[in-house]
Design a protein around this motif. Structure first.
Motif, PDB file in Angstrom:
ATOM      1  N   UNK A  17       0.799  -1.216   0.000  1.00 38.87           N
ATOM      2  CA  UNK A  17       0.000   0.000   0.000  1.00 38.87           C
ATOM      3  C   UNK A  17       0.838   1.276   0.000  1.00 38.87           C
ATOM      4  N   UNK A  18       2.142   1.146  -0.093  1.00 41.46           N
ATOM      5  CA  UNK A  18       3.028   2.306  -0.156  1.00 41.46           C
ATOM      6  C   UNK A  18       3.370   2.584  -1.621  1.00 41.46           C
ATOM      7  N   UNK A  19       2.823   3.675  -2.162  1.00 40.73           N
ATOM      8  CA  UNK A  19       3.107   4.012  -3.560  1.00 40.73           C
ATOM      9  C   UNK A  19       4.599   4.232  -3.776  1.00 40.73           C
ATOM     10  N   UNK A  20       5.267   4.798  -2.762  1.00 41.19           N
ATOM     11  CA  UNK A  20       6.704   5.027  -2.878  1.00 41.19           C
ATOM     12  C   UNK A  20       7.457   3.706  -3.001  1.00 41.19           C
ATOM     13  N   UNK A  21       7.147   2.749  -2.111  1.00 43.05           N
ATOM     14  CA  UNK A  21       7.858   1.470  -2.133  1.00 43.05           C
ATOM     15  C   UNK A  21       7.518   0.652  -3.373  1.00 43.05           C
ATOM     16  N   UNK A  22       6.244   0.653  -3.769  1.00 43.34           N
ATOM     17  CA  UNK A  22       5.863  -0.084  -4.975  1.00 43.34           C
ATOM     18  C   UNK A  22       6.537   0.532  -6.199  1.00 43.34           C
ATOM     19  N   UNK A  23       6.552   1.868  -6.276  1.00 41.46           N
ATOM     20  CA  UNK A  23       7.198   2.533  -7.399  1.00 41.46           C
ATOM     21  C   UNK A  23       8.677   2.221  -7.479  1.00 41.46           C
ATOM     22  N   UNK A  24       9.342   2.203  -6.334  1.00 41.69           N
ATOM     23  CA  UNK A  24      10.767   1.867  -6.301  1.00 41.69           C
ATOM     24  C   UNK A  24      10.990   0.431  -6.773  1.00 41.69           C
ATOM     25  N   UNK A  25      10.117  -0.484  -6.324  1.00 38.24           N
ATOM     26  CA  UNK A  25      10.247  -1.884  -6.739  1.00 38.24           C
ATOM     27  C   UNK A  25      10.087  -2.015  -8.250  1.00 38.24           C
ATOM     28  N   UNK A  26       9.137  -1.298  -8.820  1.00 32.05           N
ATOM     29  CA  UNK A  26       8.919  -1.370 -10.264  1.00 32.05           C
ATOM     30  C   UNK A  26      10.103  -0.779 -11.033  1.00 32.05           C
ATOM     31  N   UNK A  27      10.658   0.326 -10.541  1.00 30.45           N
ATOM     32  CA  UNK A  27      11.768   0.972 -11.247  1.00 30.45           C
ATOM     33  C   UNK A  27      13.029   0.121 -11.248  1.00 30.45           C
ATOM     34  N   UNK A  28      13.164  -0.747 -10.249  1.00 28.07           N
ATOM     35  CA  UNK A  28      14.385  -1.546 -10.137  1.00 28.07           C
ATOM     36  C   UNK A  28      14.184  -3.002 -10.577  1.00 28.07           C
ATOM     37  N   UNK A  29      13.068  -3.271 -11.254  1.00 30.09           N
ATOM     38  CA  UNK A  29      12.761  -4.641 -11.678  1.00 30.09           C
ATOM     39  C   UNK A  29      12.542  -4.703 -13.179  1.00 30.09           C
ATOM     40  N   UNK A  30      12.581  -5.929 -13.693  1.00 28.46           N
ATOM     41  CA  UNK A  30      12.389  -6.149 -15.120  1.00 28.46           C
ATOM     42  C   UNK A  30      11.088  -6.886 -15.440  1.00 28.46           C
ATOM     43  N   UNK A  31      10.431  -7.435 -14.416  1.00 29.93           N
ATOM     44  CA  UNK A  31       9.208  -8.208 -14.653  1.00 29.93           C
ATOM     45  C   UNK A  31       8.222  -7.960 -13.522  1.00 29.93           C
ATOM     46  N   UNK A  32       6.954  -8.177 -13.835  1.00 31.85           N
ATOM     47  CA  UNK A  32       5.859  -8.007 -12.862  1.00 31.85           C
ATOM     48  C   UNK A  32       4.913  -9.185 -13.041  1.00 31.85           C
ATOM     49  N   UNK A  33       4.581  -9.855 -11.936  1.00 32.84           N
ATOM     50  CA  UNK A  33       3.761 -11.066 -12.005  1.00 32.84           C
ATOM     51  C   UNK A  33       2.585 -10.951 -11.043  1.00 32.84           C
TER      52      UNK A  33
END
Length: 350
Positions: free
Chosen positions: A58-74
């Motif tokens: 529920x943290x937009x900051x943490x989710x955004x950081x995870x997306x920026x540093x990843x190559x895939x989303x499942x």
């Protein structure tokens, strides 16, 4: 080839044994090259239980950081895109999937049960994000038919929990046998009157079989109160087993003779261990499993008012041969592993 970071998104860290089992199955099937980052309602618990990186869903900051540093989303399994219980939930999952696609990540809808989708807006969101996915796998024929209408070719394979590796439950060693595991959940269709009928039927089943009744809440917030209410009316041997690790939940069914369940994954876990099963359906996904496996049981709306009729069905189940043949169980497990093959193909090689 280097490591690939993948954000895993599902109903994780929320105390639901079925969704935790889906996460455990996904982590089990992830290729070695993939480093998971789990979006969780309880990141510390997720880190401790599975030994993975986790952040606040529920943290937009943490989710955004995870997306920026990843190559895939499942999307990690289950009925994430449905609006029968809430229209907020599919907005969250659809929104995070769309965010990942905007970031240019490979996106996979994995082992999904799509629907029901009553609202046109939710249906359109689901269609758009699925059409933007690199790959889609579903766990049931109804979901496959729906996405095929949207010109998407999904992989259809059994629920991944069929293939989840399990852990024995040491507490069973101190409990008498035979044992019957029961999992009920709160739901509008499980009215006080129906719960009382089921409790009376369990009493009659126990009296006929001299079984120890194990009441197994899969989600404490929804199941525990019901388990306690039933336990208070069982004079024979019984115990409320509160297991949080999904691998232990599945392992439990290796030590019982029969399972009675409302929750889909309680029945899958039991059937995967070759356990006799009877279902109480509150949802089309449970009804479909009943039909696919030819299980006894009822949709709650058609539950008999006569507790003896229910007990007689359960007694018949208890004394008959196992519900599923070993060959059929193994086939379901093997086919469930196809969800893992999809991860290898589309996360690592595309």
């Amino acid at each position: 080839m280097g490591q690939i970071r993948a954000v895993l998104c599902g109903y994780y860290g929320k105390g639901n044994g079925g969704d935790e089992a889906l996460l455990a199955s996904l982590l089990q099937m992830l290729p070695d090259r993939v480093t998971p980052v789990v979006l969780s309602g309880n990141p510390q618990q997720t880190r401790d239980r599975y030994g993975v990186e986790s952040c606040d869903r529920f943290s937009a900051f943490e989710v955004g950081k995870a997306l920026r540093t990843s190559q895939a989303f499942i999307w990690g399994g289950g009925s994430l895109m449905q609006d029968a219980t809430s229209f907020i939930s599919p907005l969250y999952y659809g929104g995070t999937m769309a965010w990942a696609q905007q970031q240019g990540l490979k996106t996979i809808a994995w082992a999904q049960g799509i629907g029901p989708l009553h609202r046109r807006s939710i249906r359109e969101i689901t269609k758009r994000v699925l059409q933007g996915c690199t790959a889609v796998s579903v766990r049931d024929r109804a979901s496959a038919r729906l996405v095929e209408e949207w010109k998407i070719e999904p992989l259809l394979a059994p629920d991944p929990v069929w293939a989840l590796e399990d852990t024995p439950v040491e507490a069973l060693e101190n409990l008498p046998s035979p044992r019957i595991a029961v999992t009920l959940r709160s739901h509008p269709q499980l009215t006080p009157q129906r719960l009382q009928v089921l409790t009376e039927a369990l009493y009659k089943l126990q009296r006929a079989t001299d079984a120890c009744i194990l009441l197994v809440p899969f989600q404490f917030s929804q199941d525990l109160e019901i388990a306690r209410a039933i336990a208070s009316q069982l004079p024979g041997s019984h115990k409320i087993l509160m297991l949080e690790d999904p691998r232990e939940l599945k392992g439990l069914y290796g030590g019982v003779e029969m399972a009675i369940g409302m929750r889909l994954h309680s029945l899958i876990m039991a059937a995967a261990r070759g356990c006799r099963c009877s279902a109480l359906s509150y949802d089309p996904k449970v009804t479909q499993l009943m039909n696919d496996l030819d299980l006894s049981g009822w949709e709650l709306a058609q539950l008999p008012e006569d507790s003896q009729a229910i007990a007689d069905t359960w007694i018949d189940d208890f004394v008959k041969e196992k519900v599923l043949e070993i060959e059929k169980i193994e086939a379901l497990r093997d086919r469930a592993l196809l969800h893992g093959k999809l991860l290898e193909q589309f996360v690592c090689n595309s």
